[in-house]
Design an enzyme around this catalytic site. Structure first.
Site, short mmCIF file in Angstrom:
data_model
loop_
_atom_site.label_atom_id
_atom_site.label_comp_id
_atom_site.label_asym_id
_atom_site.label_seq_id
_atom_site.Cartn_x
_atom_site.Cartn_y
_atom_site.Cartn_z
N GLU A 187 12.42 62.80 57.15
CA GLU A 187 13.33 62.26 58.37
C GLU A 187 14.11 60.82 57.66
O GLU A 187 15.43 60.53 58.39
CB GLU A 187 12.33 61.53 59.36
CG GLU A 187 11.48 62.49 60.04
CD GLU A 187 12.18 63.22 61.06
OE1 GLU A 187 13.41 63.12 61.28
OE2 GLU A 187 11.70 64.07 61.76
N GLU A 239 20.01 60.39 75.14
CA GLU A 239 20.59 61.76 74.31
C GLU A 239 21.43 62.44 74.97
O GLU A 239 21.31 63.74 75.23
CB GLU A 239 19.21 62.58 74.04
CG GLU A 239 19.49 63.40 72.86
CD GLU A 239 18.19 64.08 72.16
OE1 GLU A 239 17.73 63.55 71.65
OE2 GLU A 239 18.20 65.09 72.59
N ARG A 243 23.14 60.73 70.10
CA ARG A 243 21.88 60.64 69.61
C ARG A 243 21.46 62.02 69.22
O ARG A 243 20.28 62.21 68.66
CB ARG A 243 20.57 60.08 70.91
CG ARG A 243 19.27 59.93 70.62
CD ARG A 243 18.43 59.18 71.40
NE ARG A 243 17.11 59.14 70.94
CZ ARG A 243 16.19 58.27 71.27
NH1 ARG A 243 16.53 57.39 72.38
NH2 ARG A 243 14.85 58.37 70.87
N ASN A 247 18.97 65.02 65.65
CA ASN A 247 18.24 66.26 65.51
C ASN A 247 18.55 67.33 64.35
O ASN A 247 18.31 68.39 64.37
CB ASN A 247 18.32 67.09 66.79
CG ASN A 247 17.82 66.47 68.07
OD1 ASN A 247 16.87 65.72 67.94
ND2 ASN A 247 18.54 66.57 69.15
N HIS A 254 12.39 73.20 63.83
CA HIS A 254 11.29 73.44 64.93
C HIS A 254 11.07 74.85 64.88
O HIS A 254 10.16 75.33 64.95
CB HIS A 254 11.89 72.95 66.23
CG HIS A 254 11.64 71.59 66.48
ND1 HIS A 254 12.51 70.69 67.34
CD2 HIS A 254 10.92 70.72 66.21
CE1 HIS A 254 12.08 69.60 67.47
NE2 HIS A 254 10.94 69.45 66.67
N HIS A 266 5.53 69.35 60.55
CA HIS A 266 7.07 68.85 60.97
C HIS A 266 7.89 68.47 60.09
O HIS A 266 8.97 68.97 59.89
CB HIS A 266 6.70 67.95 62.34
CG HIS A 266 8.00 67.63 62.65
ND1 HIS A 266 8.82 68.16 63.62
CD2 HIS A 266 8.73 66.32 62.41
CE1 HIS A 266 9.95 67.51 63.85
NE2 HIS A 266 9.97 66.29 63.21
N1 GLY Z 1 13.44 61.78 66.90
C1 GLY Z 1 14.64 61.79 67.63
C2 GLY Z 1 14.98 60.97 68.52
O1 GLY Z 1 14.25 59.93 68.77
O2 GLY Z 1 16.07 60.99 69.42
#
Ligand code: GLY
Length: 361
Positions: A187, A239, A243, A247, A254, A266
Site C-alpha cells: 500500500e 469515492e 478517491r 484502488n 482483490h 491482501h
Molecule cells: N483503502 C482505500 C480507501 O480508503 O479509499
C-alpha cells in the site's frame, strides 16, 4: 524526526493524524484536549489486546480517562455482523451512552469494525483510531471507510464515518509479523505510483532503512502516505471520483486474493495487482514498458510477489473481477498508471489484453 502531524481537512469533521515513536502512552493530553468523549470503550482483538491493551489502559487510567477494554476474537473471519452485535450488546450492557466514545486499538479489521460500530451505536458516537499494523497506519485508519464482510463479499456493509483523531505509534511495527509488514508496504508503494514520483524514489533509495524500521525513515514514510491519503479524501470523501485512484492494484488484486480463497493476504495480492495493472497499462498504450519494469522492480525489491501463482485458476480470477463491488453497471474499471506518480481511471480496456495479462503476469 520526533513527531509529525498531518491534518485531514473536512470542515467540522477535520481531524489530526499524530505520528510518533512511543505515542501509545502519550496520547492522553491530546485526547483530553479534544474532549471527544467522557468515557471510552477500547475495542481490540484478543491478540493486539494481549500486546498493547494493558499499556494503553494504564496510560488512560493514570491520566484520569475512564475506559473499558472490550475484545473480540482475532481474524478477518470475525469481521462480521455477528461480532458487531456482540460488541453493541457489550456496550449497552456496560451502560455506554451518547456521551461516550470508542477507541480502535488494532489493525484494519479492528478499525473497520470499531468505526462501523461507532457510526451506528446510538445513531453515532465518536471514535478515535490507534492503528497497529502498517496497512492500517498508512491506509485504513484514515479516510473514514468502515464496515464488515458478509458471505457475499468483503466490506459489503458499512459507512463513511470519520474518526475524531488518529494516533500512530511507529514502535508497534516491531511486533508485526514480517508478511503483514510486507503487505503494508504494498500500500505504501501504491502511493508513490499513483501520486508522488519523488516518494517512489525515496522508497527505492531507502529500501534497507525501511525494512530495518529505521525510526526517522518510517516516520517520514508514514507521514507522506497519510498526507497523500488526506489530500485525496479531502477532495473526494465518498469515492465519487478521485478517491478511486486509491484502488490502484486492487481490481485484479482483490480477484487474485479471492481466487486464492484468501490464502494470499491482501497486501501481497495488491503487489501482484499493481504489476498486473502496470502490464495492462502497457498493453493499453498508456504506460511505457520501461516504467512498468521500474514499478515491478520496486515491488520485487520489497519482497512482494510480482506474478500470479501459476496454479491459480484464471477463470476464477476473471469471475471475481466481474463481481468486484467496484464494478459499475457491469463494467470493470481499472486504475492504470500513465507514468510513475500519475494514474488514470478507465473502463476502455480490451478483454483480450486482460486475458493476456492474467496469463503472463
Ligand atoms: N483503502 C482505500 C480507501 O480508503 O479509499
Amino acid at each position: 524526526m520526533a513527531a509529525t502531524l498531518v491534518n485531514v481537512g473536512l470542515d467540522e469533521r477535520s481531524y489530526p493524524i499524530h505520528i510518533q515513536s512511543g505515542l501509545l502512552t502519550e496520547i492522553c493530553p491530546d485526547l483530553q484536549a479534544r474532549k471527544i468523549a467522557t468515557r471510552y470503550g477500547v475495542i481490540s482483538d484478543d491478540h493486539v489486546a494481549g500486546l498493547y491493551g494493558e499499556k494503553l489502559m494504564r496510560s488512560l487510567a493514570s491520566a484520569g480517562i475512564e475506559a473499558e477494554l472490550i475484545t473480540f476474537p482475532q481474524g478477518e473471519a470475525n469481521k462480521n455482523l455477528q461480532t458487531m452485535a456482540v460488541l453493541a450488546s457489550e456496550l449497552a450492557g456496560r451502560g455506554f451512552d451518547r456521551a461516550d466514545g470508542l477507541i480502535a486499538l488494532g489493525g484494519g479489521v479492528t478499525g473497520d469494525i470499531t468505526g462501523f460500530l461507532a457510526s451506528i451505536y446510538m445513531r453515532g458516537i465518536p471514535f478515535v483510531q490507534i492503528p497497529t499494523s502498517l496497512l492500517a497506519q498508512v491506509d485504513s485508519s484514515v479516510g473514514g471507510k468502515t464496515g464488515v464482510d458478509i458471505p457475499e463479499g468483503k466490506n459489503l456493509v458499512g459507512t463513511f464515518y470519520q474518526p475524531g483523531a488518529v494516533y500512530i505509534d511507529i514502535d508497534v511495527l516491531q511486533t508485526l509479523p514480517a508478511e503483514e509488514l510486507r503487505g503494508g508496504l504494498a500500500e505504501v508503494i501504491k502511493y508513490g505510483i499513483i501520486y508522488d514520483a519523488d516518494f517512489f524514489d525515496f522508497l527505492n533509495i531507502n529500501h534497507a532503512a525501511v525494512l530495518a524500521l529505521d525510526n526517522d525513515i518510517i516516520t517520514r514514510l508514514i507521514s507522506r502516505c497519510c498526507e497523500i491519503k488526506a489530500r485525496v479524501v479531502e477532495e473526494d470523501e465518498r469515492e465519487g471520483g478521485l478517491r478511486r485512484i486509491l484502488n490502484f492494484g486492487h481490481t485484479i488484486g482483490h480477484a487474485v486474493e479471492a481466487a486464492s480463497d484468501f490464502q494470499i493476504i491482501h497486501g501481497l495480492a495488491v503487489g501482484i495487482g499493481m504489476c498486473a495493472a502496470a502490464e495492462l497499462a502497457v498493453k493499453t498504450g498508456c504506460l511505457s514498458q520501461e516504467k512498468a519494469l521500474e514499478i515491478r522492480r520496486l515491488i520485487k525489491k520489497y519482497g512482494l510477489p510480482v506474478s500470479i501463482p501459476p496454479e491459480l485458476d484464471r477463470t476464477a480470477i476473471k469471475k471475481f473481477l466481474l463481481s468486484d463491488k467496484k464494478t459499475i453497471g457491469g463494467r470493470v474499471f481499472y486504475v492504470l498508471p500513465e507514468t510513475i506518480g500519475k494514474v488514470m481511471i478507465t473502463d476502455q480496456v480490451r478483454e483480450e489484453d486482460v486475458d493476456a495479462v492474467l496469463m503472463n503476469v
